[in-house]
Design a protein around this motif. Structure first.
Motif, PDB file in Angstrom:
ATOM      1  N   GLN A   8       8.258  15.068 -10.459  1.00  0.00           N
ATOM      2  CA  GLN A   8       8.869  14.270  -8.982  1.00  0.00           C
ATOM      3  C   GLN A   8       6.821  14.877  -9.040  1.00  0.00           C
ATOM      4  O   GLN A   8       6.300  15.420  -8.411  1.00  0.00           O
ATOM      5  CB  GLN A   8       9.465  16.002  -8.104  1.00  0.00           C
ATOM      6  N   LEU A   9       6.516  14.187  -7.567  1.00  0.00           N
ATOM      7  CA  LEU A   9       5.171  14.414  -7.274  1.00  0.00           C
ATOM      8  C   LEU A   9       4.304  15.214  -6.797  1.00  0.00           C
ATOM      9  O   LEU A   9       4.123  16.012  -6.471  1.00  0.00           O
ATOM     10  CB  LEU A   9       5.097  12.497  -6.519  1.00  0.00           C
ATOM     11  N   TYR A  47       3.531  17.318   2.740  1.00  0.00           N
ATOM     12  CA  TYR A  47       2.595  17.420   3.516  1.00  0.00           C
ATOM     13  C   TYR A  47       1.764  15.732   3.258  1.00  0.00           C
ATOM     14  O   TYR A  47       1.693  14.948   4.147  1.00  0.00           O
ATOM     15  CB  TYR A  47       2.005  18.133   4.787  1.00  0.00           C
ATOM     16  N   VAL A  48       0.871  16.462   2.437  1.00  0.00           N
ATOM     17  CA  VAL A  48      -0.035  14.993   2.159  1.00  0.00           C
ATOM     18  C   VAL A  48       0.937  13.612   1.752  1.00  0.00           C
ATOM     19  O   VAL A  48       0.176  12.924   1.849  1.00  0.00           O
ATOM     20  CB  VAL A  48      -0.875  15.992   0.931  1.00  0.00           C
ATOM     21  N   GLY A  82      -3.028   3.690  -7.591  1.00  0.00           N
ATOM     22  CA  GLY A  82      -3.857   3.084  -6.741  1.00  0.00           C
ATOM     23  C   GLY A  82      -3.486   2.259  -5.462  1.00  0.00           C
ATOM     24  O   GLY A  82      -4.202   2.161  -4.945  1.00  0.00           O
ATOM     25  N   GLU A  83      -1.676   2.702  -5.245  1.00  0.00           N
ATOM     26  CA  GLU A  83      -0.880   2.590  -4.230  1.00  0.00           C
ATOM     27  C   GLU A  83      -1.221   3.620  -3.258  1.00  0.00           C
ATOM     28  O   GLU A  83      -0.582   4.727  -3.715  1.00  0.00           O
ATOM     29  CB  GLU A  83      -0.419   1.536  -4.148  1.00  0.00           C
ATOM     30  N   VAL A  84      -0.770   3.746  -2.441  1.00  0.00           N
ATOM     31  CA  VAL A  84      -0.373   4.834  -1.168  1.00  0.00           C
ATOM     32  C   VAL A  84       1.032   4.562  -1.469  1.00  0.00           C
ATOM     33  O   VAL A  84       1.342   3.619  -1.297  1.00  0.00           O
ATOM     34  CB  VAL A  84      -0.851   4.899   0.351  1.00  0.00           C
ATOM     35  N   ASP A  85       1.511   5.737  -1.559  1.00  0.00           N
ATOM     36  CA  ASP A  85       2.724   5.920  -1.611  1.00  0.00           C
ATOM     37  C   ASP A  85       3.806   7.326  -1.451  1.00  0.00           C
ATOM     38  O   ASP A  85       2.726   8.217  -0.961  1.00  0.00           O
ATOM     39  CB  ASP A  85       3.513   6.524  -2.733  1.00  0.00           C
ATOM     40  N   TYR A  86       4.710   7.250   0.255  1.00  0.00           N
ATOM     41  CA  TYR A  86       5.017   8.232   0.522  1.00  0.00           C
ATOM     42  C   TYR A  86       6.515   8.613   0.428  1.00  0.00           C
ATOM     43  O   TYR A  86       6.943   9.787   0.829  1.00  0.00           O
ATOM     44  CB  TYR A  86       5.249   7.579   2.101  1.00  0.00           C
ATOM     45  N   ARG A  87       6.584   8.253  -0.661  1.00  0.00           N
ATOM     46  CA  ARG A  87       7.514   8.880  -1.457  1.00  0.00           C
ATOM     47  C   ARG A  87       7.449  11.011  -2.667  1.00  0.00           C
ATOM     48  O   ARG A  87       6.905  10.627  -2.902  1.00  0.00           O
ATOM     49  CB  ARG A  87       8.856   8.343  -2.809  1.00  0.00           C
ATOM     50  N   GLU A 101       3.484  12.708   2.815  1.00  0.00           N
ATOM     51  CA  GLU A 101       3.809  12.266   4.231  1.00  0.00           C
ATOM     52  C   GLU A 101       3.165  11.362   4.893  1.00  0.00           C
ATOM     53  O   GLU A 101       3.388   9.988   5.141  1.00  0.00           O
ATOM     54  CB  GLU A 101       5.272  12.905   4.885  1.00  0.00           C
ATOM     55  N   GLU A 102       1.493  11.864   4.403  1.00  0.00           N
ATOM     56  CA  GLU A 102       0.797  12.076   5.305  1.00  0.00           C
ATOM     57  C   GLU A 102      -0.039  10.184   5.017  1.00  0.00           C
ATOM     58  O   GLU A 102      -1.130   9.564   5.139  1.00  0.00           O
ATOM     59  CB  GLU A 102       0.133  12.949   5.795  1.00  0.00           C
ATOM     60  N   GLY A 103       0.103   9.927   3.913  1.00  0.00           N
ATOM     61  CA  GLY A 103      -0.253   9.429   3.114  1.00  0.00           C
ATOM     62  C   GLY A 103      -2.182   9.161   2.600  1.00  0.00           C
ATOM     63  O   GLY A 103      -2.399   8.745   2.473  1.00  0.00           O
ATOM     64  N   LEU A 104      -1.710  10.710   2.144  1.00  0.00           N
ATOM     65  CA  LEU A 104      -3.066  11.240   1.701  1.00  0.00           C
ATOM     66  C   LEU A 104      -3.379  10.657  -0.074  1.00  0.00           C
ATOM     67  O   LEU A 104      -4.086  11.101  -0.927  1.00  0.00           O
ATOM     68  CB  LEU A 104      -2.577  12.222   1.880  1.00  0.00           C
ATOM     69  N   VAL A 105      -1.787  10.623  -0.665  1.00  0.00           N
ATOM     70  CA  VAL A 105      -2.187  10.715  -1.846  1.00  0.00           C
ATOM     71  C   VAL A 105      -2.002   9.089  -2.663  1.00  0.00           C
ATOM     72  O   VAL A 105      -0.837   8.898  -2.386  1.00  0.00           O
ATOM     73  CB  VAL A 105      -0.748  11.652  -2.446  1.00  0.00           C
ATOM     74  N   LYS A 106      -2.445   8.765  -3.519  1.00  0.00           N
ATOM     75  CA  LYS A 106      -2.112   7.572  -4.330  1.00  0.00           C
ATOM     76  C   LYS A 106      -1.416   7.909  -5.644  1.00  0.00           C
ATOM     77  O   LYS A 106      -2.348   8.626  -6.357  1.00  0.00           O
ATOM     78  CB  LYS A 106      -3.448   6.682  -4.236  1.00  0.00           C
ATOM     79  N   TYR A 107      -0.528   6.710  -6.080  1.00  0.00           N
ATOM     80  CA  TYR A 107       0.413   6.283  -6.811  1.00  0.00           C
ATOM     81  C   TYR A 107      -0.521   4.842  -7.726  1.00  0.00           C
ATOM     82  O   TYR A 107      -0.144   4.613  -6.910  1.00  0.00           O
ATOM     83  CB  TYR A 107       1.412   6.499  -7.288  1.00  0.00           C
TER      84      TYR A 107
END
Length: 68
Positions: free
Chosen positions: A12-13, A31-32, A42-47, A34-40
């Motif tokens: 899991q991420l 938190y990071v 090349g795309e921001v992913d909120y999951r 949910e805030e869109g600070l992580v890219k999966y």
């Protein structure tokens, strides 16, 4: 870019972020994401429970990891 050897089908991420010591604890990992600070890949992913698999690339704060 660093690599992370996967043991099993996926991780899991939020678990990956903790395993890499990119965050201090699980709440910070959530938190990071949910805030869109992580890219999966090349795309921001909120999951938070996103299943990261072999070949995927995750980015956070200028750091990159490829799951192998």
């Amino acid at each position: 870019m660093q690599t992370f050897p996967l043991r099993g089908e996926y991780i899991q991420l939020i678990q990956l972020l903790k395993a890499l010591n990119w965050v201090e604890h699980g709440a910070m990992a959530q938190y990071v994401v949910e805030e869109g600070l992580v890219k999966y890949n090349g795309e921001v992913d909120y999951r938070k429970r996103l299943k990261v698999r072999t070949g995927d690339v995750v980015e956070f704060e200028g750091q990159q990891v490829k799951v192998i």
